[in-house]
Design a protein around this motif. Structure first.
Motif, short mmCIF file in Angstrom:
data_model
loop_
_atom_site.label_atom_id
_atom_site.label_comp_id
_atom_site.label_asym_id
_atom_site.label_seq_id
_atom_site.Cartn_x
_atom_site.Cartn_y
_atom_site.Cartn_z
N ARG A 128 42.77 35.63 31.25
CA ARG A 128 43.78 35.06 31.44
C ARG A 128 44.91 36.17 31.35
N LYS A 129 44.99 36.88 31.14
CA LYS A 129 45.77 37.88 31.31
C LYS A 129 45.97 38.48 33.64
N LEU A 130 44.41 38.04 33.77
CA LEU A 130 44.30 38.84 35.58
C LEU A 130 44.79 37.55 35.42
N SER A 131 44.41 36.53 35.70
CA SER A 131 43.98 35.24 36.58
C SER A 131 45.03 35.09 37.98
N SER A 132 46.63 35.86 37.70
CA SER A 132 47.36 35.92 39.04
C SER A 132 46.54 36.99 40.18
N SER A 133 45.23 37.61 39.76
CA SER A 133 44.86 38.54 40.63
C SER A 133 43.77 37.81 41.25
N ASP A 134 43.35 38.77 42.75
CA ASP A 134 42.65 37.94 43.45
C ASP A 134 40.84 37.90 42.09
N PRO A 135 40.30 36.84 42.48
CA PRO A 135 39.12 36.73 41.48
C PRO A 135 38.24 36.99 42.03
N VAL A 136 38.11 36.97 43.07
CA VAL A 136 36.30 37.69 43.76
C VAL A 136 36.61 39.18 43.66
N GLN A 137 37.38 40.31 43.41
CA GLN A 137 37.72 41.62 42.94
C GLN A 137 38.24 41.72 41.52
N ILE A 138 38.17 40.96 40.23
CA ILE A 138 37.66 40.62 39.19
C ILE A 138 36.13 40.10 39.02
N ALA A 139 35.56 39.24 39.46
CA ALA A 139 34.71 38.78 38.53
C ALA A 139 33.17 40.22 39.67
N MET A 140 33.60 40.79 41.21
CA MET A 140 33.24 41.68 41.75
C MET A 140 32.81 42.98 40.69
N LEU A 141 34.32 43.83 40.03
CA LEU A 141 33.96 44.39 38.97
C LEU A 141 33.52 44.77 37.74
N LYS A 142 33.82 43.02 37.09
CA LYS A 142 33.22 43.08 36.26
C LYS A 142 31.39 43.12 36.33
N GLY A 143 31.07 42.50 37.15
CA GLY A 143 29.34 42.52 37.74
C GLY A 143 28.77 43.25 38.22
N LEU A 144 29.82 44.78 38.67
CA LEU A 144 28.84 46.04 39.23
C LEU A 144 29.35 46.72 38.03
N ILE A 145 30.02 46.85 37.45
CA ILE A 145 30.12 47.67 35.77
C ILE A 145 29.10 47.45 34.86
N ALA A 146 29.20 46.43 34.33
CA ALA A 146 28.33 45.67 32.92
C ALA A 146 26.88 45.39 33.90
N GLY A 147 27.14 45.21 34.58
CA GLY A 147 25.35 44.87 35.22
C GLY A 147 24.59 46.75 35.55
N ALA A 148 25.44 47.53 35.67
CA ALA A 148 25.34 48.99 35.83
C ALA A 148 24.44 49.70 33.75
N PHE A 149 25.50 48.78 33.76
CA PHE A 149 25.68 49.40 32.16
C PHE A 149 24.02 49.07 31.15
N ASN A 150 24.11 47.62 31.84
CA ASN A 150 22.80 46.72 31.01
C ASN A 150 21.36 47.05 31.74
N LEU A 151 21.75 47.34 32.58
CA LEU A 151 20.54 48.10 33.70
C LEU A 151 20.16 49.89 33.01
N VAL A 152 21.10 50.80 33.27
CA VAL A 152 20.61 51.87 32.74
C VAL A 152 20.09 51.87 30.85
N ILE A 153 20.92 51.19 30.38
CA ILE A 153 20.07 50.72 28.73
C ILE A 153 19.26 50.25 28.67
N ALA A 154 18.88 49.63 29.50
CA ALA A 154 17.16 48.66 29.39
C ALA A 154 16.10 49.55 30.10
#
Length: 351
Positions: free
Chosen positions: A172-198
């Motif tokens: 909610r604190k970031l909802s005024s910013s670009d939704p695509v950019q927010i979801a993109m960063l979340k996916g790239l960072i979290a996805g890479a983290f979980n993939l490396v752990i696995a």
């Protein structure tokens, strides 16, 4: 704008709800931690492609970009909603039938609303509270084993919902910013983290066709869905966006029964009915009173509606919608509204 927010939230719910039974189909052949990594990483890669194409095609910039001050919020969102939430869901889903798991995801909306109300003081009236109570009752019906205990898979899914409830309120604190950019960063960072752990635990990548299928599920059910959810937040506020998002579990449960041949039990009917009542109470809410907008300055995508009657300098972007830093002068009026970017004013007791 309210109707735009509702549509965005419902589309987000539809995509995320459908992802649950499809992910369940793959969990027999893909490790849960690996699945969480693939889902989020593919969401990030897909949205990064969209973000890059906008730049290459030189499309007009209509969204506010993320700033350096947003980095701490992004990292907390990645940790709660991108790293912990999907892992807990995948392990819980592996131990629970898809229809039950799908309906239990209603707890995300409840956690989102409770945190928005208690921690961030967002207005929640009696109708929303009654709906939340019905959803809790439905979740208890689903999780109770009849032996004074709860299935551990259910607890894992509930934990995932709590993580996403925290994530939604931080977003909610970031909802005024670009939704695509927010979801993109979340996916790239979290996805890479979980993939490396696995992979660090010796888990191998699945076959290419399985990985591509999981990638499509992740892009639509997590990437596009999250971008729509963030866009809905700016129109509806956190609690109400979470309430509309509660449609997702019903979509998942119906698809699970149809696709996976899971039993259509009496327990499922009762729980679905209770959660359906809760959703109806949320959807039928109307909030309308006289309110005052204090002077404020911010940056976000907007049209020149009654809330945006401001002056433009020579560097302001042409056309509408557009995004630039602007100032709101004090304004008092009355109209139906939700706690969006411009209506986060105080209220009395829930009514």
């Amino acid at each position: 704008m309210i109707h735009n927010g509702i549509l965005l939230a419902l589309l987000s719910a539809l995509l995320f709800g459908a992802s649950t039974p499809f992910a369940k189909l793959l969990l027999g052949t893909v490790d849960p931690w690996m699945m969480a990594g693939i889902l989020y990483l593919s969401a990030g890669i897909g949205l990064a492609s969209i973000h890059a194409s906008r730049t290459l095609l030189r499309l007009p910039v209509t969204e506010a970009p993320l700033r350096r001050a947003d980095i701490p919020w992004i990292m907390m969102i990645v940790l709660t909603g991108g790293a912990l939430g999907p892992v807990l869901l995948m392990f819980g889903l592996a131990a629970t039938d898809a229809a039950t798991a799908a309906l239990l995801l209603n707890l995300e909306g409840l956690a989102t609303m409770a945190i928005a109300w208690v921690v961030f003081r967002e207005n929640v009236d009696r109708r929303l509270l009654a709906g939340a109570g019905a959803m809790v009752a439905g979740a208890v019906v689903l999780s109770w084993t009849g032996q004074a205990s709860f299935h551990w898979g259910v607890l894992l899914i509930a934990g995932a919902c709590l993580c996403w409830g925290i994530d939604n309120n931080l977003t909610r604190k970031l909802s005024s910013s670009d939704p695509v950019q927010i979801a993109m960063l979340k996916g790239l960072i979290a996805g890479a983290f979980n993939l490396v752990i696995a992979m660090g635990h010796g888990v191998s990548l699945p076959p290419a066709n399985t990985a591509l299928t999981a990638g499509l599920i992740g892009f639509l059910g997590y990437g596009v869905s999250l971008a729509l959810f963030v866009a809905a937040l700016r129109h509806l506020g956190t609690a109400r966006t979470g309430a509309y998002f509660s449609l997702a579990p019903f979509v998942g449960a119906i698809l699970a029964v149809m696709m996976l041949g899971e039993p259509f039990t009496f327990t499922l009917v009762i729980a679905g009915a209770l959660m359906g009542v809760g959703l109806w109470l949320h959807l039928s809410e109307r909030h309308d009173h006289e309110h005052t907008h204090e002077a404020m300055e911010h940056e976000h995508r907007h049209y020149h509606d009654e809330h945006h009657q401001h002056h433009h300098g020579p560097d302001a972007p042409p056309g509408e919608p557009h995004s630039h830093w602007h100032r709101h002068e004090p304004l008092t009026h009355r109209h139906p509204h939700y706690p969006d970017l411009h209506h986060r004013h105080g209220h009395g007791r829930a009514s």
